[in-house]
Design a protein around this motif. Structure first.
Motif, PDB file in Angstrom:
ATOM      1  N   MET A   1       0.827  -1.202   0.000  1.00 16.88           N
ATOM      2  CA  MET A   1       0.000   0.000   0.000  1.00 16.88           C
ATOM      3  C   MET A   1       0.858   1.248   0.000  1.00 16.88           C
ATOM      4  O   MET A   1       1.944   1.277  -0.517  1.00 16.88           O
ATOM      5  CB  MET A   1      -0.890   0.024   1.240  1.00 16.88           C
ATOM      6  N   ASN A   2       0.371   2.204   0.732  1.00 18.47           N
ATOM      7  CA  ASN A   2       0.989   3.513   0.803  1.00 18.47           C
ATOM      8  C   ASN A   2       2.250   3.522   1.649  1.00 18.47           C
ATOM      9  O   ASN A   2       2.366   4.288   2.578  1.00 18.47           O
ATOM     10  CB  ASN A   2      -0.012   4.450   1.463  1.00 18.47           C
TER      11      ASN A   2
ATOM     12  N   TYR B 393      -1.735  10.612  13.197  1.00 14.84           N
ATOM     13  CA  TYR B 393      -0.817  11.043  12.138  1.00 14.84           C
ATOM     14  C   TYR B 393       0.560  10.402  12.295  1.00 14.84           C
ATOM     15  O   TYR B 393       1.314  10.307  11.339  1.00 14.84           O
ATOM     16  CB  TYR B 393      -0.702  12.575  12.107  1.00 14.84           C
ATOM     17  N   LEU B 394       0.873   9.971  13.512  1.00 14.94           N
ATOM     18  CA  LEU B 394       2.175   9.340  13.743  1.00 14.94           C
ATOM     19  C   LEU B 394       2.208   7.904  13.233  1.00 14.94           C
ATOM     20  O   LEU B 394       3.267   7.383  12.910  1.00 14.94           O
ATOM     21  CB  LEU B 394       2.504   9.347  15.241  1.00 14.94           C
ATOM     22  N   ASN B 397       0.382   5.225   8.520  1.00 16.25           N
ATOM     23  CA  ASN B 397       0.635   4.132   7.578  1.00 16.25           C
ATOM     24  C   ASN B 397       0.109   2.816   8.119  1.00 16.25           C
ATOM     25  O   ASN B 397      -0.466   2.024   7.392  1.00 16.25           O
ATOM     26  CB  ASN B 397       2.133   4.045   7.252  1.00 16.25           C
ATOM     27  N   ALA B 400      -3.571   2.806   7.807  1.00 15.11           N
ATOM     28  CA  ALA B 400      -3.941   2.586   6.406  1.00 15.11           C
ATOM     29  C   ALA B 400      -3.834   1.102   6.052  1.00 15.11           C
ATOM     30  O   ALA B 400      -4.693   0.551   5.380  1.00 15.11           O
ATOM     31  CB  ALA B 400      -3.050   3.422   5.493  1.00 15.11           C
ATOM     32  N   GLU B 401      -2.772   0.457   6.537  1.00 16.41           N
ATOM     33  CA  GLU B 401      -2.607  -0.982   6.273  1.00 16.41           C
ATOM     34  C   GLU B 401      -3.771  -1.775   6.855  1.00 16.41           C
ATOM     35  O   GLU B 401      -4.267  -2.717   6.247  1.00 16.41           O
ATOM     36  CB  GLU B 401      -1.312  -1.485   6.920  1.00 16.41           C
ATOM     37  N   GLU B 428      -3.441  19.271  12.170  1.00 15.94           N
ATOM     38  CA  GLU B 428      -3.203  18.720  10.831  1.00 15.94           C
ATOM     39  C   GLU B 428      -3.504  17.226  10.755  1.00 15.94           C
ATOM     40  O   GLU B 428      -3.312  16.601   9.706  1.00 15.94           O
ATOM     41  CB  GLU B 428      -1.743  18.942  10.404  1.00 15.94           C
ATOM     42  N   ALA B 431      -5.539  16.050   7.865  1.00 15.09           N
ATOM     43  CA  ALA B 431      -4.829  16.178   6.597  1.00 15.09           C
ATOM     44  C   ALA B 431      -3.897  14.997   6.386  1.00 15.09           C
ATOM     45  O   ALA B 431      -3.774  14.459   5.283  1.00 15.09           O
ATOM     46  CB  ALA B 431      -4.059  17.489   6.571  1.00 15.09           C
ATOM     47  N   TRP B 432      -3.253  14.586   7.448  1.00 13.96           N
ATOM     48  CA  TRP B 432      -2.331  13.448   7.336  1.00 13.96           C
ATOM     49  C   TRP B 432      -3.060  12.165   7.038  1.00 13.96           C
ATOM     50  O   TRP B 432      -2.607  11.352   6.236  1.00 13.96           O
ATOM     51  CB  TRP B 432      -1.500  13.330   8.615  1.00 13.96           C
ATOM     52  N   HIS B 435      -3.894  12.151   3.546  1.00 13.15           N
ATOM     53  CA  HIS B 435      -2.721  11.898   2.717  1.00 13.15           C
ATOM     54  C   HIS B 435      -2.411  10.408   2.632  1.00 13.15           C
ATOM     55  O   HIS B 435      -1.989   9.903   1.595  1.00 13.15           O
ATOM     56  CB  HIS B 435      -1.533  12.658   3.299  1.00 13.15           C
ATOM     57  N   TRP B 436      -2.629   9.688   3.715  1.00 10.68           N
ATOM     58  CA  TRP B 436      -2.327   8.255   3.735  1.00 10.68           C
ATOM     59  C   TRP B 436      -3.503   7.424   3.250  1.00 10.68           C
ATOM     60  O   TRP B 436      -3.442   6.191   3.294  1.00 10.68           O
ATOM     61  CB  TRP B 436      -1.930   7.824   5.143  1.00 10.68           C
ATOM     62  N   GLY B 437      -4.569   8.082   2.865  1.00 10.85           N
ATOM     63  CA  GLY B 437      -5.713   7.337   2.339  1.00 10.85           C
ATOM     64  C   GLY B 437      -6.522   6.632   3.409  1.00 10.85           C
ATOM     65  O   GLY B 437      -7.221   5.669   3.137  1.00 10.85           O
TER      66      GLY B 437
END
Lengths: 400, 535
Positions: A1-2, B393-394, B397, B400-401, B428, B431-432, B435-437
């Motif tokens: 992924m990303n 935000y930290l 990823n 997102a996974e 923010e 926003a983060w 950005h990571w979807g």
């Protein structure tokens, strides 16, 4: 992924945790010194906030020596070099937080004496405090560092620009004089210990100063030479302040963060400005309705931001919520720019886009009253101190 | 008669005093049409909003557009809608020119109307039980700001807190507010990010233990079924043997009553310990070392649970044991009936989550807690929604996974150092995640007074997002309407202006992003709830 490789992630995270302003800071990023747009000769924006608070279209603001030279229609602008063009942006005067403790290093009050006019908040100021960067990111270019409302006479506040540490930007180091009434002033170990006691003491202090005795600052305040701000805890305190000093020479504003609608009766027709807020999502309906009620009664209203106790966006949010509860939009824009400048006694320097004033300007992505408007660029004394492009870059995952 | 009365009611103003309607309704029904059902269908008075700027689900505008509302639902959205003959005669038309029509705002993490919280977390509790439907001022102010539905989590101490619900802010007949739109929107878990490190470990451990206990509980139920089958077979066998013996000897099997349905039997005198609770947990008393050991055990031995199952299997006297001593007395020879495990509603609830019948919503703020939440989700393959996500935000990823949506809370916080779960709060954050979807929505964090500002809060949260720079974009609106509805599991009923959806509609005097725009009218389920008509 990303997924980015871990070092890159770390870089991005370091970037966002550390500071987005780092890249925009000429002190740490010397490359930016060569950017001619760092000291633009003119800024052209799609709309700008006029001195009366309304939004007007297509203006070019010509800058010279850190001041606003003139405001002309965009099509009349002759120069081309060093012109910043933000056709999608809204240019606003730098916002002013009239009640803050930004930059304070340690506490901002003496607790031993109830009447302590000799104290100056500027002495508690750390010019490199991180609060200033937060203020700049939110479009706040001037703050009034206010003493805490612990004493009846708290000392003078400091009016400073938020680019502290880059140059001499203290607007006023000795004023306005802060007074306070209300429960926070009543201390068990010294007078006054009650509302009655504090009002009696205030009356005595004013009388003494009026007869030429007491501290120089108090005498100047009573004579109307030094302006003041009276921090009122509750509605009876506000009434007492007006009762005690409203008829005299003293020029002062009252600050009040309660929700009694009786304020309108007390203030209508006196010409005394009022500082309200800051507001947050928890503020009551009555508190949020006050700005509209007061401006309808022609009472000048300034809104406070209370940085850093409140969020850096609290100043703009206060204006947005006040408008949501009926305040006129133009008056609300003034309430975070021109009115606080007047209350702080620096209206001849900042608070409006008018020729002769300091070039403290903010480019917003939209009407600054809209909570979703972003700060794109911030100029103090004509120098760019913040650019959002760096933030956008960080968001795009670019470690630069 | 009551049927007639109910069906035809939309024709008359629903606020007219009841005695008026009782006389009027049957009379009209009798006059107009023979069948009251037909009358209802034909005369369900429609509402049509004409010529407004209509915000569609994909975030674009239909300008000018019409919205046709019939009953509780949106009948159609389009440009210059053609109405049926009956609708043309009776429809109430709202002139929408110059106005913007949006779906109702949804506060995806709300405390609106919450009147209390349980002290002890309880998986079977429901947030609806603490909902005060008579908090009139709060509701009217929320509606006045365009809020039409809220997700309520149960309050209380960290742990598995119970069911979150979705409430639609209708005005009920009796004046109270709120209709339960989703009674079981999610199973809410709070990992207690505000607590000390040790307390957080303990909370996570106890949550995990409960999930393990639920799995054990299911195993014990399955074992029971199996043993019961064996037992019944044995009984039948013995019955046959006895029959043979009795056939040769004398008859009279009266003393031997046939085996009854075991379910109807009383629970055995000595109830078995609830699996996982007292049987295999020294942790309850809260010794730190024990917690550590337990944590180690739980994380390393996956076969642990099967051990427990085996142990449990042995517990009720196994039928084989009695087989051996065949020459003993008959009574000892008797196969022992297995005991049904005690009904455990909390475990039943967790099993529903494990079976994907109920999403799990985990409040976690610190990055470590977020990772713990993802680990729990991974271990039991849960449909997870993260709530809070201050540090999201930290670890964006990782989120997102895991493909877990995040419900963010209040955007504004003090700039002073906070030694608590909000220590790393950043505006923010959204926003983060974008950005990571990571799919996300924005609520007001369970603060009752902030619920009315769900829209402004989302606007603030997205002001740091480059997409918000586009003046025509309404990213924040999508976050608090269609995205919010999807994340809280009611995306098929609210959150969009679309045919068949609940008619929760806000009519703004102008651009909803502009604080100077007023909310002029709010409809919930097709009825005007703001401004409420005067009686």
């Amino acid at each position: 992924m990303n997924t980015l490789p871990p070092p890159l992630q770390a870089a991005i995270i370091a970037c966002i945790i550390g500071s987005n302003a780092v890249a925009a800071d000429p002190l740490t990023n010397p490359n930016l010194y060569h950017d001619s747009l760092l000291r633009p000769s003119a800024i052209v924006a799609g709309r700008y906030v006029a001195p009366d608070g309304t939004l007007l279209a297509n203006a070019a603001i010509v800058l010279e020596d850190g001041k606003i030279k003139e405001v002309v229609p965009a099509e009349n602008l002759e120069m081309t070099a060093g012109v910043v063009r933000r056709p999608d942006g809204v240019l606003s005067p730098g916002l002013i937080d009239v009640l803050s403790s930004a930059g304070a290093y340690g506490k901002v009050h003496e607790s031993a004496l109830a009447v302590d006019p000799g104290v100056s908040a500027i002495d508690a100021l750390d010019p490199r405090h991180a609060d200033f960067r937060k203020a700049v990111e939110a479009g706040v270019t001037t703050v009034v560092l206010a003493p805490a409302p612990i004493n009846l006479v708290c000392g003078t506040g400091a009016v400073v620009k938020t680019d502290m540490g880059r140059g001499a930007s203290v607007l006023r180091d000795d004023g306005p004089l802060f007074l306070a009434l209300g429960p926070s002033v009543w201390q068990p170990d010294r007078e006054p210990t009650s509302r009655m006691g504090s009002v009696a003491m205030l009356r005595q202090v004013v009388a003494e100063a009026g007869s030429g005795r007491g501290h120089r600052r108090l005498q100047e305040f009573v004579a109307g030479e030094l302006n003041g701000i009276v921090l009122c805890g509750e509605l009876p305190d506000l009434s007492a302040a007006i009762r005690t000093m409203g008829a005299g020479q003293a020029r002062f504003a009252v600050a009040y963060n309660g929700d009694g609608l009786g304020v309108v009766e007390d203030l209508a027709g006196t010409g005394i400005p009022v500082i309200l807020g800051s507001f947050a999502f928890e503020s009551t309906r009555r508190a949020l309705s006050l700005p509209a009620a007061l401006t309808s009664a022609d009472v000048p209203v300034a809104l406070a931001g209370n940085l850093p106790a409140a969020s850096r966006k609290a100043l703009r949010l206060s204006a947005a919520l006040a408008v949501r509860y009926g305040m006129d939009a133009a008056k609300a824009r003034q309430a975070i720019t021109a009115t606080p400048a007047a209350v702080a006694g620096v209206a001849d320097r900042v608070g409006a886009i008018r020729s002769g004033l300091d070039a403290d300007l903010v480019v917003f992505s939209d009407d600054p009253l809209r909570p979703d408007a972003a700060v794109l660029e911030v100029y103090i004394n004509g120098v760019r101190v913040f650019a959002d492009a760096d933030q956008v870059q960080a968001l795009a995952g670019d470690p630069q | 008669m009551t049927g007639t009365f109910c069906q035809i009611r939309p024709l008359a103003s629903h606020l007219r005093p009841v005695r008026d309607r009782v006389g009027l309704a049957p009379m009209l029904a009798a006059l107009l049409l023979p069948s009251s059902i037909a009358a209802a269908q034909l005369f369900e008075r429609a509402t049509v909003i004409r010529g407004a700027r209509v915000v569609l689900a994909d975030g674009t505008y239909l300008d000018p557009g019409d919205v046709l509302i019939k009953g509780e639902k949106i009948q159609e959205v389009g440009a210059k809608l053609e109405l049926s003959f009956a609708d043309r005669l009776t429809a109430k038309t709202i002139d929408g020119s110059g106005k913007t029509v949006t779906p109702g705002i949804i506060d995806a993490w709300s405390g609106l109307g919450r009147a209390g919280a349980a002290d002890q977390p309880d998986a079977t509790a429901s947030a609806w039980d603490a909902f005060n439907s008579y908090a009139m001022d709060d509701f009217s102010e929320a509606r006045q700001n365009g809020v039409t539905a809220v997700f309520l989590s149960p309050g209380g101490n960290p742990g598995i807190k119970g069911l979150g619900v979705v409430v639609q802010l209708r005005v009920n007949e009796n004046g109270s507010a709120g209709k339960l739109l989703a009674p079981e929107a999610a199973l809410c878990i709070d990992l207690g990010s505000e607590e000390s490190a040790i307390a957080r470990m303990r909370t996570f451990q106890s949550v995990r233990k409960k999930f393990r206990a639920a799995v054990d509980y299911r195993k014990s139920l399955e074992d029971y079924e199996e043993e019961l089958k064996e037992y019944l077979e044995k009984l039948k066998e013995r019955q046959g043997e006895k029959q043979k013996g009795e056939d040769t000897g004398k008859k009279g099997a009266k003393e031997e009553s046939p085996p009854k349905e075991p379910e109807k039997e009383k629970p055995s005198e000595k109830p078995e310990p609830t699996p996982g609770e007292s049987e295999r947990s020294p942790v309850g008393s809260g010794d730190f070392v024990d917690v550590m050991i337990q944590a180690k055990l739980t994380s390393t031995s996956a076969d642990d649970s099967s051990d427990a199952g085996a142990a449990r299997k042995d517990e009720p006297a196994p039928p084989d044991a009695s087989k051996k001593d065949g020459d003993d007395k008959k009574k000892e020879d008797e196969p022992k009936k297995p005991t049904k495990p005690k009904f455990d509603p909390a475990s039943e609830m967790l099993l529903r989550a494990i079976d994907h019948k109920l999403p799990v919503r985990i409040e976690a703020h610190r990055s470590a807690d977020i990772l713990n939440a993802l680990e729990l989700a991974d271990e039991y393959n849960l449909d997870t929604i993260l709530e809070g996500g201050t540090d999201a935000y930290l670890v964006a990823n990782r989120i997102a996974e895991a493909d877990a949506p995040v419900v963010l809370g209040k955007t504004t916080r003090t700039e002073l150092f906070e030694p608590n779960e909000f220590r790393r709060h950043r505006e923010e954050n959204a926003a983060w995640l974008g950005h990571w979807g990571v799919p996300f929505t924005i609520g007001t964090g369970g603060d009752p007074s902030a619920a009315r500002f769900a829209a402004a809060n989302a606007q603030l949260a997205l002001s740091s997002m480059p997409i918000a720079r586009d003046r025509n974009s309404i990213a924040w609106l999508r976050a608090v309407t269609s995205d919010a509805a999807r994340v809280i599991g009611v995306g098929d009923r609210i959150g969009r202006l679309h045919k068949g959806m609940q008619a929760d509609v806000v009519i703004w005097s102008g651009d909803p992003s502009d604080p100077a725009s007023r909310v002029e009218q709010v409809l919930v389920a097709g009825k005007v709830v703001y401004p409420l008509p005067e009686n």
